[in-house]
Enzyme design. Sequence first.
Site, short mmCIF file in Angstrom:
data_model
loop_
_atom_site.label_atom_id
_atom_site.label_comp_id
_atom_site.label_asym_id
_atom_site.label_seq_id
_atom_site.Cartn_x
_atom_site.Cartn_y
_atom_site.Cartn_z
N ASN A 1 12.74 -5.08 -6.39
CA ASN A 1 11.68 -4.93 -7.39
C ASN A 1 11.68 -3.47 -7.79
OD1 ASN A 1 11.00 -7.55 -6.80
ND2 ASN A 1 9.01 -7.07 -5.90
N GLU B 1 11.82 -8.26 -9.78
CA GLU B 1 10.66 -7.82 -10.57
C GLU B 1 11.05 -6.59 -11.35
OE1 GLU B 1 6.87 -7.00 -8.72
OE2 GLU B 1 7.03 -8.78 -7.46
C1 FCB Z 1 4.62 -5.22 -7.59
C2 FCB Z 1 4.03 -6.48 -6.99
C3 FCB Z 1 3.59 -7.49 -8.02
C4 FCB Z 1 2.95 -6.85 -9.23
C5 FCB Z 1 3.80 -5.72 -9.75
C6 FCB Z 1 3.23 -5.05 -10.99
O1 FCB Z 1 4.50 -4.17 -6.67
O2 FCB Z 1 4.98 -7.12 -6.15
O3 FCB Z 1 2.74 -8.39 -7.37
O4 FCB Z 1 1.66 -6.49 -8.96
O5 FCB Z 1 3.99 -4.77 -8.75
#
Ligand code: FCB
Length: 459
Positions: free
Chosen positions: A303, A362
């Site tokens: 992420n 992410e």
């Molecule tokens: C990450 C999280 C996710 C969301 C994004 C913006 O750290 O995993 O749940 O809040 O940020």
Amino acid sequence: MSAGVGNPPQADQTTREFPLLAALPRDFTWGVSTSSFQIEGAAHEDGRGPSVWDTYCQKGLANHDTGDIACDHYHRYAEDIALMQRLGVQAYRFSVAWPRVLPQGRGKPNELGLQFYDRLIDALLAAGIEPWLCLYHWDMPQVLDDLGGWTTRDVVSWFTDYAALVAGRYGDRVKRFATFNEPSIFTLFGHGFGDGQRDISGVNSLHRAVHHVNLAHGAAVDAVRARVPGASIGAIHNFQMCLPSTLADAEAAKHCDLYWNRAFPDPQCLGTYPDRIQRALEPHMQTGDLAHIRRPLDWFGVNHYGPTYVKADPNARLGFGIGPKPPGIPATPIGWPIVPEKFRETLLRVAKAYGLPIYVLENGLGGHDKPDEKGAVVDNERIAYLRDYIGALNEAVSAGADIRGYFVWSLLDNFEWDSGYSVRFGITYVDFPTQRRIPKASFHWYRDLIKRARAQADG
Ligand code: FCB
């Protein structure tokens, strides 16, 4: 109006173009991600127990926001899957809410809660979308936190039993499993920074929590592997370069990197802790622990939003804290730095350090989107961000990183933790009072990008 009616909002000329995708492998996976507490709602329905985030919200967030209704995805999942189909994504990453399937955290499963994920998974498969199931996205059952949560070693067996339940129930239909979402973030913000923010357990026990999460990860990998033939298992890390806010913060930034980026991937993938953390952890370790943590993994989840600027802070628990961005660094509407080349560097670093195929699970931009007078949400800034970050990913692939997929955070505007509903990360706008979904310009842009990428792969 249901999602799908109306003219797509137009992105402006500068943001409409697409990044180069030339280096991506033919079977590259495009997806979207969400998490249980942030979208499900139905907090008091069908026997769900409270999580630590329900408790935290009761203490009073800005606007008194809670997860009670969120995006009402518990009831509207079919509409949300229809949105995914329109996007053309091949995969959807979601998390299971531990307190929905085990209201007491352990013991008797809640059949009605389990049935919700049956419905969700079956509908995804019927839509041709692969479910990616994450076991833990921060919503620990409150009853277990009351017993010490991540700070007690007992949590390892609680989590393993939960993982076995989920794998046994859904493993006939789900093959992609992630153990944890961003362990460094929930341990650091829950126990490390000690500034009240998300300090939900109120216990100064970062090192115990780090080690127990790692042990729980290893045990859950084994529990899933034993129950799910053909399982493909990984963990999801928030991995971003820790950079000094000023020259004087260089040491602090290096120190932060150990906790933010290495405290979990190093033991999970390499079987070692960074020296400094190892010394702090020794009192909590038992013989054989590192072998239990390092279990074979199939992929590494990244992420990433932007680099983390760090400042030295002698009053902070760990001697460092989040620092200001140096002047001149562009930022998102919520102040997160935008530096796509650091994304490329991060991906190359992860590829080299851990040697696993990477999925970006992410990436996205948080803002304060609003419909315009015609009801359209034209989020050019988000499109420009996605374009530049996906472009950086393509560069990392051409420089040799084995990256197999990219998932946008997030399908929907949702409950953004401490910011409640005031910060929007969705490519679909959610009008919370009516729960109406409005695909933003970025939704249409991402759909077109996926179409183009898949046509390129087929051609
Ligand atoms: C990450 C999280 C996710 C969301 C994004 C913006 O750290 O995993 O749940 O809040 O940020």
